[in-house]
Design a protein around this motif. Structure first.
Motif: not given
Length: 100
Positions: A83-95
């Motif tokens: 997930k840390s390598k995801c570059t789409t705008t939806n990839c975020q930390c839930p906190l």
């Protein structure tokens, strides 16, 4: 469909990294994000535990819903490295710990 694209993006970039093909920019973003995860309560080995809750650190939108600073939220259950390598705008930390 967006969730599938996010997952494929993160794992695709993880695979690129294994072969030394990941861009330096994405690698730097991943390392910055992972530094935020290192001592996070939600981290359970290589996952962001969906069985634990912690406090959001800022106000932000997460998966189309407003999250409020100081409120408890569950982790996403994702593999943190991918997930840390995801570059789409939806990839975020839930906190909200990763910068927007």
């Amino acid at each position: 469909m967006a969730k599938l694209q996010d997952i494929l993006n993160g794992w695709g970039n993880e695979l690129k990294d294994k072969f030394g093909l990941l861009s330096p920019d994405v690698k730097a973003i991943s390392e910055h994000r992972l530094s935020k995860c290192d001592d996070c309560y939600l981290r359970q080995e290589d996952r962001c535990s969906s069985n634990k809750q912690d406090f959001a650190v800022r106000h932000f939108m997460y998966k189309g819903k407003f999250r409020q600073k100081g409120q408890l939220y569950y982790g996403c259950g994702c593999n943190i490295v991918a997930k840390s390598k995801c570059t789409t705008t939806n990839c975020q930390c839930p906190l909200g710990k990763w910068d927007g």
